[in-house]
Scaffold this motif. Structure first.
Motif, PDB file in Angstrom:
ATOM      1  N   ARG A 115       0.867  -1.165   0.000  1.00  0.00           N
ATOM      2  CA  ARG A 115       0.000   0.000   0.000  1.00  0.00           C
ATOM      3  C   ARG A 115       0.906   1.217   0.000  1.00  0.00           C
ATOM      4  O   ARG A 115       1.101   1.898   0.975  1.00  0.00           O
ATOM      5  N   PHE A 116       1.481   1.462  -1.150  1.00  0.00           N
ATOM      6  CA  PHE A 116       2.553   2.433  -1.225  1.00  0.00           C
ATOM      7  C   PHE A 116       2.015   3.805  -1.539  1.00  0.00           C
ATOM      8  O   PHE A 116       1.292   3.998  -2.502  1.00  0.00           O
ATOM      9  N   HIS A 117       2.340   4.768  -0.715  1.00  0.00           N
ATOM     10  CA  HIS A 117       1.925   6.131  -1.024  1.00  0.00           C
ATOM     11  C   HIS A 117       3.122   6.937  -1.462  1.00  0.00           C
ATOM     12  O   HIS A 117       4.121   7.014  -0.767  1.00  0.00           O
ATOM     13  N   ALA A 118       2.990   7.525  -2.634  1.00  0.00           N
ATOM     14  CA  ALA A 118       4.078   8.349  -3.131  1.00  0.00           C
ATOM     15  C   ALA A 118       4.253   9.539  -2.208  1.00  0.00           C
ATOM     16  O   ALA A 118       3.327   9.975  -1.541  1.00  0.00           O
ATOM     17  N   GLY A 119       5.432  10.084  -2.204  1.00  0.00           N
ATOM     18  CA  GLY A 119       5.674  11.239  -1.372  1.00  0.00           C
ATOM     19  C   GLY A 119       5.914  10.825   0.075  1.00  0.00           C
ATOM     20  O   GLY A 119       5.846  11.624   0.983  1.00  0.00           O
ATOM     21  N   VAL A 120       6.209   9.547   0.301  1.00  0.00           N
ATOM     22  CA  VAL A 120       6.505   9.080   1.653  1.00  0.00           C
ATOM     23  C   VAL A 120       7.800   9.718   2.129  1.00  0.00           C
ATOM     24  O   VAL A 120       8.650  10.087   1.331  1.00  0.00           O
ATOM     25  N   SER A 121       7.914   9.818   3.421  1.00  0.00           N
ATOM     26  CA  SER A 121       9.145  10.398   3.951  1.00  0.00           C
ATOM     27  C   SER A 121      10.296   9.451   3.687  1.00  0.00           C
ATOM     28  O   SER A 121      10.128   8.251   3.519  1.00  0.00           O
ATOM     29  N   GLY A 122      11.484   9.990   3.625  1.00  0.00           N
ATOM     30  CA  GLY A 122      12.676   9.188   3.365  1.00  0.00           C
ATOM     31  C   GLY A 122      12.798   8.047   4.354  1.00  0.00           C
ATOM     32  O   GLY A 122      13.141   6.930   3.998  1.00  0.00           O
ATOM     33  N   LEU A 123      12.464   8.350   5.587  1.00  0.00           N
ATOM     34  CA  LEU A 123      12.605   7.351   6.641  1.00  0.00           C
ATOM     35  C   LEU A 123      11.686   6.167   6.385  1.00  0.00           C
ATOM     36  O   LEU A 123      12.092   5.016   6.453  1.00  0.00           O
ATOM     37  N   PHE A 124      10.430   6.481   6.076  1.00  0.00           N
ATOM     38  CA  PHE A 124       9.473   5.414   5.808  1.00  0.00           C
ATOM     39  C   PHE A 124       9.915   4.617   4.600  1.00  0.00           C
ATOM     40  O   PHE A 124       9.835   3.401   4.569  1.00  0.00           O
ATOM     41  N   PHE A 125      10.423   5.316   3.610  1.00  0.00           N
ATOM     42  CA  PHE A 125      10.854   4.646   2.395  1.00  0.00           C
ATOM     43  C   PHE A 125      12.001   3.679   2.687  1.00  0.00           C
ATOM     44  O   PHE A 125      12.014   2.548   2.227  1.00  0.00           O
ATOM     45  N   ALA A 126      12.954   4.137   3.503  1.00  0.00           N
ATOM     46  CA  ALA A 126      14.089   3.289   3.869  1.00  0.00           C
ATOM     47  C   ALA A 126      13.586   2.032   4.580  1.00  0.00           C
ATOM     48  O   ALA A 126      14.038   0.920   4.311  1.00  0.00           O
ATOM     49  N   ALA A 127      12.603   2.234   5.459  1.00  0.00           N
ATOM     50  CA  ALA A 127      12.043   1.101   6.200  1.00  0.00           C
ATOM     51  C   ALA A 127      11.373   0.130   5.235  1.00  0.00           C
ATOM     52  O   ALA A 127      11.494  -1.088   5.361  1.00  0.00           O
ATOM     53  N   LEU A 128      10.688   0.677   4.255  1.00  0.00           N
ATOM     54  CA  LEU A 128      10.004  -0.144   3.266  1.00  0.00           C
ATOM     55  C   LEU A 128      11.011  -0.990   2.486  1.00  0.00           C
ATOM     56  O   LEU A 128      10.839  -2.180   2.305  1.00  0.00           O
ATOM     57  N   MET A 129      12.091  -0.361   2.059  1.00  0.00           N
ATOM     58  CA  MET A 129      13.124  -1.053   1.296  1.00  0.00           C
ATOM     59  C   MET A 129      13.694  -2.210   2.106  1.00  0.00           C
ATOM     60  O   MET A 129      13.881  -3.304   1.616  1.00  0.00           O
ATOM     61  N   LEU A 130      13.950  -1.928   3.381  1.00  0.00           N
ATOM     62  CA  LEU A 130      14.539  -2.923   4.261  1.00  0.00           C
ATOM     63  C   LEU A 130      13.583  -4.098   4.414  1.00  0.00           C
ATOM     64  O   LEU A 130      13.961  -5.252   4.283  1.00  0.00           O
ATOM     65  N   ALA A 131      12.317  -3.752   4.648  1.00  0.00           N
ATOM     66  CA  ALA A 131      11.310  -4.785   4.847  1.00  0.00           C
ATOM     67  C   ALA A 131      11.190  -5.659   3.608  1.00  0.00           C
ATOM     68  O   ALA A 131      11.093  -6.882   3.699  1.00  0.00           O
ATOM     69  N   MET A 132      11.248  -5.069   2.442  1.00  0.00           N
ATOM     70  CA  MET A 132      11.112  -5.814   1.200  1.00  0.00           C
ATOM     71  C   MET A 132      12.280  -6.747   1.008  1.00  0.00           C
ATOM     72  O   MET A 132      12.139  -7.886   0.612  1.00  0.00           O
ATOM     73  N   ALA A 133      13.475  -6.198   1.279  1.00  0.00           N
ATOM     74  CA  ALA A 133      14.685  -6.964   1.021  1.00  0.00           C
ATOM     75  C   ALA A 133      14.780  -8.173   1.928  1.00  0.00           C
ATOM     76  O   ALA A 133      15.380  -9.176   1.580  1.00  0.00           O
ATOM     77  N   THR A 134      14.172  -8.101   3.115  1.00  0.00           N
ATOM     78  CA  THR A 134      14.314  -9.193   4.062  1.00  0.00           C
ATOM     79  C   THR A 134      13.126 -10.156   4.021  1.00  0.00           C
ATOM     80  O   THR A 134      13.075 -11.092   4.769  1.00  0.00           O
ATOM     81  N   ASP A 135      12.172  -9.896   3.171  1.00  0.00           N
ATOM     82  CA  ASP A 135      11.009 -10.767   3.123  1.00  0.00           C
ATOM     83  C   ASP A 135      11.164 -11.801   2.014  1.00  0.00           C
ATOM     84  O   ASP A 135      11.220 -11.461   0.845  1.00  0.00           O
ATOM     85  N   ALA A 136      11.211 -13.054   2.424  1.00  0.00           N
ATOM     86  CA  ALA A 136      11.464 -14.125   1.459  1.00  0.00           C
ATOM     87  C   ALA A 136      10.412 -14.164   0.357  1.00  0.00           C
ATOM     88  O   ALA A 136      10.698 -14.474  -0.791  1.00  0.00           O
ATOM     89  N   GLN A 137       9.157 -13.786   0.715  1.00  0.00           N
ATOM     90  CA  GLN A 137       8.078 -13.850  -0.269  1.00  0.00           C
ATOM     91  C   GLN A 137       8.287 -12.899  -1.441  1.00  0.00           C
ATOM     92  O   GLN A 137       7.689 -13.047  -2.484  1.00  0.00           O
TER      93      GLN A 137
ATOM     94  N   VAL B  74      11.203 -12.105  -2.844  1.00  0.00           N
ATOM     95  CA  VAL B  74      12.493 -12.285  -3.486  1.00  0.00           C
ATOM     96  C   VAL B  74      12.391 -12.146  -5.001  1.00  0.00           C
ATOM     97  O   VAL B  74      13.235 -11.540  -5.642  1.00  0.00           O
ATOM     98  N   ALA B  75      11.284 -12.665  -5.564  1.00  0.00           N
ATOM     99  CA  ALA B  75      11.135 -12.630  -7.011  1.00  0.00           C
ATOM    100  C   ALA B  75      10.931 -11.204  -7.525  1.00  0.00           C
ATOM    101  O   ALA B  75      11.159 -10.926  -8.685  1.00  0.00           O
ATOM    102  N   ARG B  76      10.522 -10.319  -6.644  1.00  0.00           N
ATOM    103  CA  ARG B  76      10.266  -8.943  -7.073  1.00  0.00           C
ATOM    104  C   ARG B  76      11.507  -8.097  -6.909  1.00  0.00           C
ATOM    105  O   ARG B  76      12.203  -8.206  -5.912  1.00  0.00           O
ATOM    106  N   PRO B  77      11.768  -7.234  -7.874  1.00  0.00           N
ATOM    107  CA  PRO B  77      12.918  -6.353  -7.709  1.00  0.00           C
ATOM    108  C   PRO B  77      12.686  -5.363  -6.575  1.00  0.00           C
ATOM    109  O   PRO B  77      11.557  -5.184  -6.125  1.00  0.00           O
TER     110      PRO B  77
END
Ligand code: HEC
Ligand code: HEC
Ligand code: HEC
Ligand code: HEC
Ligand code: HEC
Ligand code: HEC
Length: 357
Positions: free
Chosen positions: A9-31, A33-36
């Motif tokens: 549920r991605f909202h554009a214009g997110v703060s840098g901090l939230f975005f960083a958290a999102l990136m981290l969460a994505m990278a560590t979620d095995a489900q 992996v297939a997504r860039p």
């Protein structure tokens, strides 16, 4: 599962901090992996949020030189989305038969929409605004007549009233508050007045300088100027129905000029959950936009499949099968079988909460 979906549920214009958290969460979620890795869709380019629209060259002036565009433009759905009401229109005939309808039909100056729904409009007292009639005309969706242009025109339909209305009335604010930004050109976000009816060249080509006659790369959408992120932004300003401007809260963008980055101010739900609730016609638009804006997969855009000026998507049939085909076709079928709700005769039984059909 829910947790995973919510992350989309991605909202554009997110703060840098939230975005960083999102990136981290994505990278560590095995489900996932297939997504860039997602990129910040608001990071590139500029915008005109809250500014006045630049003066622009109107369609009549463009067509004076571009006579080749002229012949198909008159019939193009973008050009015709709002059109003068002519008395022989079926929707007006139906309105005339409706109780108290005769006067309303006489007052109607413009019609909006056609195949799935027609709405009735008249000029407001205020400049650049339209009153919308609460009653609407719903053409009968008949698969057999849908294949035949001529008989569809004559297919019966009905006038409908919204549930909370006992008789049709002119609404002075609905169009400006909820519709104008996607059905007229250059809507001023403060006063919500449009500068011209229906959709002019400016909505897609933006501000085209006269020097483009010598250097076509100056014209947006010329063969030499089709940057994928600009393309999905400019089509998405209207086709990402359900999005919302962060600065105005309106369901259409705040002063978007083609060439801008839409996602600096326009918030769109790109979650799997959100996408799965959309009808196929809208779903493939969100999917394609997400691929480009969030995953930086820029090899396919709307223009890979659609030729806007001739209203054709024929070229899509020659493509290789990829994930997005599954929005409409059952994957892996030799004959490209279509999903339920999509058929060649009655292509899309589409509904839209935003547009009310
Ligand atoms: C975010 C942009 C957006 C907003 C806001 C919006 N529309 Fe639309 N509308 C569209 C697009 C895009 C289409 C074409 C969809 C398609 O062809 O699949 C459309 C199509 C329509 C149609 C044509 C249906 C048909 O095929 O016959 C009608 C009628 C309509 N809208 C009415 C409205 C009304 C009334 C409002 C305000 C209450 C509104 N729309 C608000 C973008 C918008
Ligand atoms: C709904 C979006 C949209 C609108 C509105 C629009 N265009 Fe285009 N135009 C495009 C796209 C997309 C292309 C790129 C060619 C393609 O793939 O369809 C294009 C291409 C062109 C070209 C290049 C020649 C060609 O056919 O490829 C010219 C010239 C042009 N448009 C002129 C106009 C003029 C003049 C108007 C207004 C009368 C206009 N356009 C309105 C989307 C639009
Ligand atoms: C004074 C005449 C003139 C006017 C006015 C004009 N154009 Fe052009 N345009 C040209 C010429 C000449 C070319 C280059 C030759 C060609 O490709 O047609 C061109 C090229 C283009 C192209 C690129 C075509 C390609 O090769 O891919 C686009 C897109 C375009 N114009 C859109 C517009 C739009 C939109 C407007 C109005 C805002 C407009 N033009 C107004 C004369 C004009
Ligand atoms: C300013 C708003 C706006 C923009 C920008 C816009 N559209 Fe549309 N589009 C509409 C509306 C509104 C309709 C439906 C008109 C109707 O039926 O009344 C529509 C209809 C369509 C249709 C179905 C009708 C047809 O001609 O086949 C397609 C496909 C489409 N748009 C693709 C695109 C693409 C691709 C772009 C970007 C190059 C684009 N649109 C840009 C508002 C827009
Ligand atoms: C993989 C090819 C492909 C891509 C990419 C694609 N489309 Fe489509 N789209 C289609 C096909 C095929 C149809 C259905 C056939 C038709 O209606 O012409 C369709 C239908 C539509 C419709 C509905 C037309 C109607 O009947 O109301 C709209 C609107 C639309 N596309 C807009 C877009 C926009 C905007 C984009 C870019 C974000 C896009 N499409 C990307 C292939 C594609
Ligand atoms: C938005 C819906 C949509 C998407 C996305 C889409 N298609 Fe289609 N496709 C259709 C429709 C509808 C038809 C029926 C013919 C038409 O109107 O274009 C069709 C027809 C076809 C046909 C012709 C089948 C026949 O029996 O003649 C082929 C091949 C095809 N699509 C391939 C693809 C491929 C490959 C992709 C992905 C790159 C794709 N389609 C994506 C809607 C879609």
């Amino acid at each position: 599962m829910r947790d995973c979906q919510d992350r989309w549920r991605f909202h554009a214009g997110v703060s840098g901090l939230f975005f960083a958290a999102l990136m981290l969460a994505m990278a560590t979620d095995a489900q996932d992996v297939a997504r860039p890795r997602p990129v910040d869709p608001a990071a590139w380019g500029g915008d005109h949020v809250g500014q006045p629209f630049p003066p622009y060259v109107t369609g009549d002036e463009c067509l004076f030189c571009h006579r080749d565009i002229g012949p198909t433009w008159g019939d193009n759905a973008h050009q015709r989305t709002i059109r003068p009401a002519t008395p022989d229109e079926l929707s007006l005939a139906a309105l005339r038969e409706f109780p108290r309808g005769k006067d309303l039909a006489d007052q109607t100056q413009y019609l909006l929409g056609s195949e799935r729904m027609t709405r009735f409009l008249k000029r407001s007292e205020e400049y650049g605004k339209l009153d919308l009639l609460s009653a609407m005309f719903r053409p009968q969706q008949n698969a057999d007549v849908e294949t035949d242009e001529a008989s569809r025109e004559n297919a019966p339909g009905e006038i409908h009233l919204p549930a909370d209305d006992d008789e049709p009335r002119w609404e002075p604010h609905t169009f400006a508050d909820r519709c104008a930004g996607c059905h007229t050109t250059a809507v001023d976000s403060r006063g919500k007045a449009f500068s011209s009816l229906s959709l002019d060249c400016f909505t897609c080509h933006g501000d085209v300088p006269l020097e483009h006659t010598k250097d076509t790369s100056l014209a947006l959408l010329s063969a030499k100027h089709r940057e994928p992120r600009q393309v999905i932004s400019l089509c998405g300003q209207c086709h990402l129905r359900g999005g919302r401007s962060k600065s105005t809260g309106l369901p259409y963008p705040n002063t978007f000029v083609a060439g801008d980055n839409l996602f600096r101010d326009f918030q769109v739900d790109f979650s799997d959950e959100g996408l799965n609730t959309l009808p196929a016609a809208d779903r493939h638009i969100f999917e394609n936009t997400r691929d480009v804006a969030l995953f930086n997969q820029t090899e396919m855009t709307c223009l890979t499949c659609h030729d806007v000026h001739t209203s054709s998507s024929e070229r899509h049939q020659a493509l290789e099968e990829v994930t997005i085909c599954g929005s409409c076709h059952i994957p892996g079928t030799e004959s490209r079988e279509l999903r339920e709700g999509i058929s060649e005769s009655a292509k899309f039984h589409v509904h839209s909460r935003v547009c009310g059909y």
